[in-house]
Design an enzyme around this catalytic site. Structure first.
Site, mmCIF file in Angstrom:
data_model
loop_
_atom_site.group_PDB
_atom_site.id
_atom_site.type_symbol
_atom_site.label_atom_id
_atom_site.label_comp_id
_atom_site.label_asym_id
_atom_site.label_seq_id
_atom_site.Cartn_x
_atom_site.Cartn_y
_atom_site.Cartn_z
ATOM 1 C CB THR A 1 -0.623 6.253 0.046
ATOM 2 O OG1 THR A 1 -1.407 5.098 -0.215
ATOM 3 C CG2 THR A 1 -1.138 7.407 -0.793
ATOM 4 N NE ARG B 1 -8.500 7.437 -4.997
ATOM 5 C CZ ARG B 1 -7.968 7.139 -3.808
ATOM 6 N NH1 ARG B 1 -6.685 6.859 -3.718
ATOM 7 N NH2 ARG B 1 -8.722 7.106 -2.727
ATOM 8 C CB THR C 1 -4.922 5.660 7.369
ATOM 9 O OG1 THR C 1 -4.654 4.528 6.535
ATOM 10 C CG2 THR C 1 -5.626 5.176 8.622
ATOM 11 N N GLY C 2 -7.165 5.382 5.113
ATOM 12 C CA GLY C 2 -8.421 4.782 4.705
ATOM 13 C C GLY C 2 -8.879 5.287 3.353
ATOM 14 C CB THR D 1 -1.739 5.874 3.378
ATOM 15 O OG1 THR D 1 -0.585 6.697 3.284
ATOM 16 C CG2 THR D 1 -2.561 6.378 4.537
ATOM 17 C CB SER E 1 -0.936 0.022 1.211
ATOM 18 O OG SER E 1 -0.196 0.060 2.412
#
Length: 325
Positions: free
Chosen positions: A205, A215, A238-239, A187, A84
């Protein structure tokens, strides 16, 4: 308000000292508060442990919290087991790995790069944007051209062995709507404070797995994936980046702390707002870390499963965050 809140916390700690068999520190944890301690470094997920170690070593070497947060996540950018972060990360739908990163100090200096290809350390490139240009963000081919001009070597553009295996599996179904809880793609965000109270943060990330080409998530966006202010504190996220961008998550947390919220309260409020602004929340994971200028910390996530690493002069430990659901 902040002085009154600090006095209340100190009173709670003092009272807990007189309870048999219970430490003051454990009592503050129960109330969502953290022991004040500086220097202190926080980072997201399991890979935060080795990242914190690298950051702490750099802090001892140079005394710079900025150097520390850069060195910490550079360690993760090189971790071939991590899919990631870094060039070994999972690619977009076209099979191309693109990277995002940001870095910031508490005096407002910041830099970021987005949609970058073939650069091993995007966090260092983000720092170069901060220190060597009049801009905050460079993206795509322009960021790569700047990297070349600064002497960054271009790495061969190919998937890492593990990423290629996963990408080939994904192509069998090629579902065009990645679900972050299933793909577990995240990340590393890091925030730190030195002994004098100076703050800095970093975030890097390879982005959402199998994203549309082009993106960009929250990580390189100052105020979304990262925000730092010496007068208040720092936060990182994060996420699923789209949900974090929509609420300006890290900036929101710092502003809530400015208004007198503890880091824990601020993280919880940010998650609450994210949940109300997001559809299909059962498929979305997002988490926040925060630290204020006193060295108090907070962490909160949408769903269980988010953890973070906390490093001080005496320990470097992994902690499970509480969650909204």
């Amino acid at each position: 308000m902040s002085q009154r809140r600090k006095f209340i916390k100190q009173s709670l700690v003092s009272s807990a000292l007189f309870l048999p068999g219970v430490s003051a520190f454990s009592k503050t944890l129960e109330k969502g508060l953290q022991k004040e301690e500086k220097p202190l470094i926080l980072s997201t997920w399991n890979h935060g442990l080795p990242a914190n170690k690298a950051a702490w070593n750099k802090l001892k070497e140079t005394g710079s919290i900025l150097d520390a947060v850069e060195a910490g996540v550079r360690d993760t950018e090189l971790d071939m087991e991590n899919l990631s972060v870094g060039l070994q990360g999972l690619p977009d739908r076209e099979g191309i790995t693109t990277l995002d990163a940001s870095i910031m100090t508490g005096d407002g200096a910041c830099g970021s790069v987005a949609f970058v290809r073939q650069i091993k350390h995007p966090i260092t490139l983000a720092r170069a944007v901060m220190e060597k240009t009049p801009h905050v963000m460079l993206a795509g081919e322009g960021a790569r051209q700047f990297a070349i001009a600064q002497g960054f070597p271009l790495e061969k553009e190919e998937l890492s062995p593990k990423a290629k295996v996963e990408y080939d599996k994904w192509k069998v179904t090629s579902q065009y709507k990645p679900i972050i809880n299933i793909e577990n793609h995240d990340t590393i965000g890091m925030v730190g404070i030195d002994s004098s109270g100076k703050l800095a943060g970093s975030c890097t990330t390879s982005g959402l797995a199998y994203k549309m080409h082009g993106r960009v998530g929250d990580s390189p966006i100052i105020g979304a994936g990262l925000y730092v202010d010496d007068e208040v504190g720092a936060a990182t996220a994060t996420g699923l980046g789209e949900t974090i961008i929509r609420i300006c998550g890290s900036f929101l947390i710092v502003e809530l702390m400015r208004q007198g919220r503890t880091p824990q309260e601020a993280c919880e409020e940010a998650v609450k707002r994210l949940v109300t602004k997001s559809k299909n929340i059962q498929d979305i994971q997002a988490g926040f870390l925060a630290i204020n200028k006193y060295g108090e910390t907070g962490a909160f996530a949408v769903h269980p499963g988010f953890n973070f690493a906390r490093a001080t002069s005496s320990e470097n430990i992994l902690i499970d965050s509480k969650s909204h659901f």
